[in-house]
Design a protein around this motif. Structure first.
Motif, PDB file in Angstrom:
ATOM      1  N   ARG A   4       9.005  44.303  11.197  1.00  0.00           N
ATOM      2  CA  ARG A   4       8.753  45.140  12.374  1.00  0.00           C
ATOM      3  C   ARG A   4       9.855  44.975  13.419  1.00  0.00           C
ATOM      4  NH1 ARG A   4       6.487  43.772  16.941  1.00  0.00           N
ATOM      5  NH2 ARG A   4       5.679  41.859  16.035  1.00  0.00           N
ATOM      6  N   ARG A  36      11.031  41.527  23.106  1.00  0.00           N
ATOM      7  CA  ARG A  36      11.492  40.700  24.207  1.00  0.00           C
ATOM      8  C   ARG A  36      11.771  39.277  23.827  1.00  0.00           C
ATOM      9  NH1 ARG A  36       8.434  42.412  29.591  1.00  0.00           N
ATOM     10  NH2 ARG A  36       9.185  40.358  30.137  1.00  0.00           N
ATOM     11  N   GLU A  37      11.046  38.747  22.846  1.00  0.00           N
ATOM     12  CA  GLU A  37      11.327  37.354  22.482  1.00  0.00           C
ATOM     13  C   GLU A  37      12.549  37.263  21.581  1.00  0.00           C
ATOM     14  OE1 GLU A  37       9.446  39.191  20.857  1.00  0.00           O
ATOM     15  OE2 GLU A  37       9.624  38.556  18.760  1.00  0.00           O
ATOM     16  N   TRP A  64      17.560  42.743  27.613  1.00  0.00           N
ATOM     17  CA  TRP A  64      16.279  43.347  28.003  1.00  0.00           C
ATOM     18  C   TRP A  64      16.319  43.796  29.468  1.00  0.00           C
ATOM     19  CZ3 TRP A  64      12.068  45.919  28.018  1.00  0.00           C
ATOM     20  CH2 TRP A  64      11.122  45.725  29.020  1.00  0.00           C
ATOM     21  N   GLU A  65      16.840  42.933  30.337  1.00  0.00           N
ATOM     22  CA  GLU A  65      16.862  43.293  31.750  1.00  0.00           C
ATOM     23  C   GLU A  65      17.748  44.502  32.004  1.00  0.00           C
ATOM     24  OE1 GLU A  65      16.173  38.828  33.475  1.00  0.00           O
ATOM     25  OE2 GLU A  65      17.407  40.177  34.645  1.00  0.00           O
ATOM     26  N   ASN A 125      15.760  47.509  30.801  1.00  0.00           N
ATOM     27  CA  ASN A 125      14.613  47.739  31.671  1.00  0.00           C
ATOM     28  C   ASN A 125      15.051  48.314  33.020  1.00  0.00           C
ATOM     29  OD1 ASN A 125      11.816  47.572  32.098  1.00  0.00           O
ATOM     30  ND2 ASN A 125      12.059  45.692  33.284  1.00  0.00           N
ATOM     31  N   HIS A 135      14.080  51.862  34.851  1.00  0.00           N
ATOM     32  CA  HIS A 135      13.506  51.994  36.188  1.00  0.00           C
ATOM     33  C   HIS A 135      14.364  52.858  37.116  1.00  0.00           C
ATOM     34  CE1 HIS A 135       9.972  49.624  35.717  1.00  0.00           C
ATOM     35  NE2 HIS A 135      10.643  48.576  35.290  1.00  0.00           N
ATOM     36  N   ARG A 194      10.352  43.235  38.852  1.00  0.00           N
ATOM     37  CA  ARG A 194      10.376  44.534  38.185  1.00  0.00           C
ATOM     38  C   ARG A 194      11.493  44.568  37.137  1.00  0.00           C
ATOM     39  NH1 ARG A 194      12.778  49.893  40.548  1.00  0.00           N
ATOM     40  NH2 ARG A 194      14.506  48.639  39.815  1.00  0.00           N
ATOM     41  N   ASP A 195      12.671  44.108  37.511  1.00  0.00           N
ATOM     42  CA  ASP A 195      13.790  44.132  36.577  1.00  0.00           C
ATOM     43  C   ASP A 195      13.532  43.268  35.359  1.00  0.00           C
ATOM     44  OD1 ASP A 195      15.080  45.832  38.215  1.00  0.00           O
ATOM     45  OD2 ASP A 195      16.556  44.397  38.983  1.00  0.00           O
ATOM     46  N   ARG A 196      12.904  42.125  35.587  1.00  0.00           N
ATOM     47  CA  ARG A 196      12.635  41.236  34.470  1.00  0.00           C
ATOM     48  C   ARG A 196      11.422  41.690  33.673  1.00  0.00           C
ATOM     49  NH1 ARG A 196      14.532  36.547  33.754  1.00  0.00           N
ATOM     50  NH2 ARG A 196      12.608  35.469  33.319  1.00  0.00           N
ATOM     51  N   GLY A 197      10.687  42.649  34.215  1.00  0.00           N
ATOM     52  CA  GLY A 197       9.511  43.129  33.500  1.00  0.00           C
ATOM     53  C   GLY A 197       8.368  42.137  33.544  1.00  0.00           C
ATOM     54  N   VAL A 198       8.294  41.358  34.640  1.00  0.00           N
ATOM     55  CA  VAL A 198       7.169  40.437  34.801  1.00  0.00           C
ATOM     56  C   VAL A 198       5.994  41.253  35.336  1.00  0.00           C
ATOM     57  CG1 VAL A 198       6.354  38.306  35.838  1.00  0.00           C
ATOM     58  CG2 VAL A 198       8.766  38.618  35.394  1.00  0.00           C
ATOM     59  N   THR A 199       5.254  41.838  34.417  1.00  0.00           N
ATOM     60  CA  THR A 199       4.221  42.771  34.843  1.00  0.00           C
ATOM     61  C   THR A 199       2.943  42.477  34.096  1.00  0.00           C
ATOM     62  OG1 THR A 199       4.961  44.294  33.124  1.00  0.00           O
ATOM     63  CG2 THR A 199       5.832  44.636  35.334  1.00  0.00           C
ATOM     64  N   GLU A 215       1.925  49.730  34.123  1.00  0.00           N
ATOM     65  CA  GLU A 215       2.582  48.447  34.307  1.00  0.00           C
ATOM     66  C   GLU A 215       2.731  48.138  35.787  1.00  0.00           C
ATOM     67  OE1 GLU A 215       6.359  47.299  32.288  1.00  0.00           O
ATOM     68  OE2 GLU A 215       5.930  49.163  31.255  1.00  0.00           O
ATOM     69  N   VAL A 239       2.292  45.497  22.666  1.00  0.00           N
ATOM     70  CA  VAL A 239       2.933  45.702  23.972  1.00  0.00           C
ATOM     71  C   VAL A 239       1.983  46.263  25.027  1.00  0.00           C
ATOM     72  CG1 VAL A 239       5.245  46.030  23.056  1.00  0.00           C
ATOM     73  CG2 VAL A 239       3.766  48.002  23.349  1.00  0.00           C
ATOM     74  N   TYR A 277       0.940  40.891  27.593  1.00  0.00           N
ATOM     75  CA  TYR A 277       2.034  40.934  26.618  1.00  0.00           C
ATOM     76  C   TYR A 277       3.272  40.180  27.106  1.00  0.00           C
ATOM     77  CZ  TYR A 277       5.670  42.508  23.532  1.00  0.00           C
ATOM     78  OH  TYR A 277       6.718  42.529  22.651  1.00  0.00           O
ATOM     79  N   PHE A 278       3.538  40.316  28.385  1.00  0.00           N
ATOM     80  CA  PHE A 278       4.697  39.611  28.932  1.00  0.00           C
ATOM     81  C   PHE A 278       4.608  38.119  28.613  1.00  0.00           C
ATOM     82  CE2 PHE A 278       6.152  36.861  32.353  1.00  0.00           C
ATOM     83  CZ  PHE A 278       7.514  37.051  32.214  1.00  0.00           C
ATOM     84  N   ALA A 314       5.221  37.273  24.878  1.00  0.00           N
ATOM     85  CA  ALA A 314       6.637  37.333  24.527  1.00  0.00           C
ATOM     86  C   ALA A 314       7.388  36.133  25.099  1.00  0.00           C
ATOM     87  CB  ALA A 314       7.249  38.636  25.043  1.00  0.00           C
ATOM     88  N   LEU A 318       7.121  36.328  17.494  1.00  0.00           N
ATOM     89  CA  LEU A 318       5.954  36.981  18.082  1.00  0.00           C
ATOM     90  C   LEU A 318       5.527  38.047  17.084  1.00  0.00           C
ATOM     91  CD1 LEU A 318       4.138  37.443  20.585  1.00  0.00           C
ATOM     92  CD2 LEU A 318       5.792  39.144  21.331  1.00  0.00           C
ATOM     93  N   GLU A 328       2.522  40.816  15.310  1.00  0.00           N
ATOM     94  CA  GLU A 328       1.300  41.594  15.464  1.00  0.00           C
ATOM     95  C   GLU A 328       0.531  41.488  14.150  1.00  0.00           C
ATOM     96  OE1 GLU A 328       2.336  45.558  16.704  1.00  0.00           O
ATOM     97  OE2 GLU A 328       3.621  44.822  18.312  1.00  0.00           O
TER      98      GLU A 328
END
Lengths: 308, 515
Positions: A4, A95-96, A103-104, A107, A111, B39-44, B51, B211, B216-217, B220, B230, B232
């Motif tokens: 996957r 992400r891992e 990723w940043e 992302n 945004h 937000r940039d790091r996606g810590v949501t 999100e 996700v 999920y954050f 990961a 990680l 599924e």
């Protein structure tokens, strides 16, 4: 490496490349329309190049409407915005695996997308195309410099390369019959190949030379030959690690060899057939990679056991 | 932060002195920097498919070394007793024979899974990770509010909060010794390895619903920091009681599954047949001893709000010692006397569903209308087993930045414990959640809660001048400094002239010295 994850990396590679190449393709067409205002078919040609021709609605489209569809429409997976959105949604599931910086960067791009589209609607599409190229260059640079170059990177690279070959073929297919030097100049600029061209051939731009540059240059990272070579190497390395030879390697290797040994005049005469052959090889390689590495679980219905 | 004379408490003095001179514009700018970083790091976290960044407040919460030591030993004690309880009820059932906990209470719990009865998990561990929610009451006493023994989440915010705070307020960290929180993934990995079935180099995976899951954050982040895959459910397959993961090179055996999927979705053969999140056959593989599931299936029976009321008794029973941390006073509504008592004072009570989480279904007496109280009364009478009641505890507050000003807001704390079967390790600190709406006592992120960085001081606070100059720039002794310095930077041709010029200068100086 998880199947996957490999699949997501492959698609992320395809989508970031598609965003970049679609922005370049649109840039060429906007140039072309401005250079030759009489050409009313630019919008339709453009949609045809992206495989969206056919419906009555598409026939009637002008360039600006086509730009809306292919640049900003987030629901259209062929559009720049749609490709960036899909690249990000694949990246989210990675992400891992992805380096944090990659990723940043993806992302952050996601945004900022809406604000960029708003600005482009007010100030013209160029700033949007340039922003996309810069973001993809940043993401690509990080991928090459901070990501472990293991099988995951190879799948990502194969995705990028196949997409680049396919999209370059589409781009050339849309302008292939033109003999106008300024036309080819703008194609070279959009492909980021103009400086390389000038260094190689000097300032005299011809259709044959531009085609040779974009299709055959082995030392230009954005050329088709370069992308095929990288895809072939990556496919072979993955196949070696997992044991058995790979038919996708042969398909890509063959089309690359054919391209390499075609002389400039033959190339100019048979451009259309060459482009078709390239796209066909990409499609078949894609199918083989999916079947071999991304095998999905079949959905199975289970009966609950009686409670003990 | 302040004592009753309005002076900053000792533990908060450094923070107070640092934040005081800042204008609200500075604070707002720092707050914005924080949320942009998130937000940039996606810590949501995801709420109703959207999100959202998890709001982080600028003002840290500080716990003194002494308070922490007591809290830590209380949590370790609690986890050990709960672990013994789970082993007992899925095994011999001695605690039920002895009548410490009513048999009917255990067997009627929706989280008691007969499917795993008799399984002794590898390493003997059911609770690999626990999150024990505590509050500080109006008398300053730390009390346990809830045990989370299934898939407690939030630890990623603990680590992320610290990372971001260190960037935005480096001056605060320089002034005092704060226990680090980045050891968690290593401790977790160690515990997962220790409880692997047999193999020397076990393959460990983190199993996520995907996700779209709200946490999920976190899934990961933990996978990445532990350096494991990680996965599924569709990445896994069970055959002949062995679990495998699908890779590009074929199927490979999996030994430990750190799962972040609820029991009901884990194995369609044993639980809900309509789920696609889990892996068919996993329970059989677990029973055969071929794969560790962490946390173990069926832990939920020990963490519902009714079982919670028995935990102090369980500590006495299994460990022969009194509980270090007290529960919040709780009424079991099955008991007619307690029920009558509660129904008489419903407007002063918090009524909670035994089986609820996320702050959903709470009835908060003091803020209810008469109709709402009547409805709550009817619900309780209809199903007394489903509810518990607690007198309203005034949670302690901490200054929190709201609309550019510091205002008191209520908070709780979720410390995290990791159990490897030999010893229980507690992450110093934990997730402090804060209720952002004024007066609210509900801190859940789904109900508009935020969080704070939580500092455990390493020792009693010693006065340290905030404006002290930076610590020595070059660490280590002279020897180390010399070792670190010798390779000069390389420059291209453009710098040659400059370098040559400098060398000439040096040479002249050298010659001058020799004279």
């Amino acid at each position: 490496m998880l199947s996957r994850i490999a699949e997501s990396l492959y698609w992320m590679g395809r989508y970031i490349e598609r965003a970049d190449d679609t922005a370049r393709l649109l840039d060429v067409h906007v140039h072309r329309m401005l250079a030759d205002a009489a050409d009313e078919n630019v919008g339709a040609t453009l949609l045809a190049a992206m495989g969206l021709a056919g419906s009555a609605e598409v026939e009637a489209v002008d360039l600006w409407r086509a730009t809306e569809l292919l640049a900003y429409d987030p629901d259209n997976p062929s559009s720049v915005a749609g490709s960036l959105r899909l690249a990000r949604s694949n990246a989210r599931g990675l992400r891992e695996t992805l380096a944090t910086e990659v990723w940043e960067a993806i992302n952050r791009t996601h945004h900022d997308l809406d604000a960029q589209i708003r600005a482009a609607r007010a100030l013209g599409p160029y700033i949007f195309f340039r922003w996309v190229r810069e973001r993809v260059a940043l993401i690509g640079g990080l991928i090459d410099s901070v990501v472990l170059h293991d099988d995951g990177w190879r799948f990502l690279t194969i995705g990028r390369c196949l997409e680049r070959v396919d999209m370059t073929a589409r781009l050339l297919g849309a302008v292939t019959d033109s003999d106008d030097a300024s036309q080819w100049s703008s194609v070279l600029v959009s492909c980021g190949a103009n400086d390389a061209f000038l260094r190689t051939y000097g300032g005299e731009i011809t259709r044959t030379r531009a085609l040779t540059m974009l299709l055959q240059a082995e030392d230009l990272p954005r050329s088709v030959a370069y992308a095929l070579d990288l895809a072939e190497t990556s496919l072979r390395e993955i196949a070696t690690a997992t044991g058995t030879p790979d038919t996708a390697v042969r398909i890509i290797g063959r089309v690359r060899a054919e391209l390499t040994y075609t002389g400039p005049d033959d190339l100019a005469r048979t451009t259309e057939a060459t482009l078709t052959r390239l796209q066909d090889a990409c499609r078949r390689a894609d199918e083989l990679v999916k079947a071999r590495y991304f095998r999905r679980a079949d959905l199975i219905e289970w009966q609950a056991e009686a409670a003990i | 932060m302040f004592d009753r004379f309005g002076r900053p408490r000792e533990t908060y003095r450094v923070i107070h002195d640092t934040l005081r001179p800042q204008t609200s514009d500075d604070l707002l700018a720092r707050t914005e920097a924080l949320s942009r970083a998130y937000r940039d790091r996606g810590v949501t976290f995801a709420l109703s498919g959207e999100e959202r960044p998890f709001p982080l407040d600028l003002v840290p919460r500080v716990i003194g070394a002494g308070d922490w030591a007591r809290l830590e030993s209380g949590i370790i004690q609690r986890v050990r007793a709960l672990e013994m309880f789970l082993a007992d009820i899925y095994g011999e059932g001695q605690v039920l024979d002895d009548g410490v906990v009513p048999r009917q209470l255990v067997h009627s719990s929706p989280h008691f899974h007969r499917q795993v009865y008799g399984i002794r998990p590898p390493g003997g561990v059911h609770i690999h990770v626990a999150g024990i929610d505590v509050i500080r009451d109006e008398h300053g006493e730390m009390r346990v509010l809830e045990d989370n023994l299934r898939s407690p989440s939030g630890v990623s915010y603990v680590m992320e909060n610290r990372r971001v705070m260190a960037r935005v307020f480096p001056d605060l960290f320089r002034a005092q010794a704060i226990a680090g929180v980045d050891d968690y993934p290593r401790q977790l990995l160690r515990a997962l390895r220790a409880t692997a079935p047999t193999v020397r180099n076990p393959r460990i995976v983190v199993l996520t619903p995907g996700v779209h899951n709200s946490a999920y954050f976190e899934h990961a982040l933990l996978a990445r920091l532990m350096g494991v895959d990680l996965v599924e459910g569709r990445d896994l397959i069970c055959r002949d009681d062995v679990a495998y993961v699908r890779t590009t090179a074929g199927e490979e055996r999996v030994d430990v599954i750190f799962r972040r999927i609820d029991d009901d979705f884990l194995d369609p053969v044993q639980f809900r047949p309509d789920t696609a999140l889990g892996v068919a056959g996993l329970v059989h593989a677990n029973r055969a001893g071929n794969v560790t599931i962490a946390n173990a299936i069926g832990n939920g029976v020990a963490d519902d709000k009714l079982m919670y009321t028995y935990v102090p008794d369980l500590i006495e029973y299994y460990l022969g010692e009194p509980a270090i941390l007290r529960n919040v006073d709780t009424y079991r509504l099955e008991d007619p006397e307690a029920r009558a008592h509660v129904l008489d004072r419903l407007d002063q009570m918090v009524v909670k569903p035994v089986d609820g989480s996320g702050g959903y279904g709470l009835v908060f007496g003091p803020s209810c209308t008469d109709e709402e109280l009547a409805a709550a009364r009817a619900t309780i009478l209809a199903e007394p087993r489903g509810w518990i009641a607690q007198p309203v505890v005034t949670l302690s507050t901490a200054p929190t930045l709201v609309d550019g000003r510091l205002r008191p807001r209520h908070l709780d704390l979720r410390p995290f414990a990791v159990n490897d079967g030999e010893k229980v390790w507690v992450l110093p600190g934990g997730l402090t959640r804060v209720a952002l709406p004024e007066g609210s006592l509900v801190v859940n992120s789904s109900q508009g809660g935020g969080s704070k960085d939580t500092w455990v001081l390493k020792e009693a606070v010693t006065p340290a001048p905030v404006a002290a100059p930076p610590a020595a720039v070059v660490p280590g002794d002279k020897e180390a400094r010399r070792e670190a310095a010798p390779v000069p930077l390389q420059f291209g041709p453009a710098d040659d002239h400059e370098r040559q010029h400098q060398q000439e200068l040096q040479q002249q100086q050298g010659e001058g010295g020799a004279c």
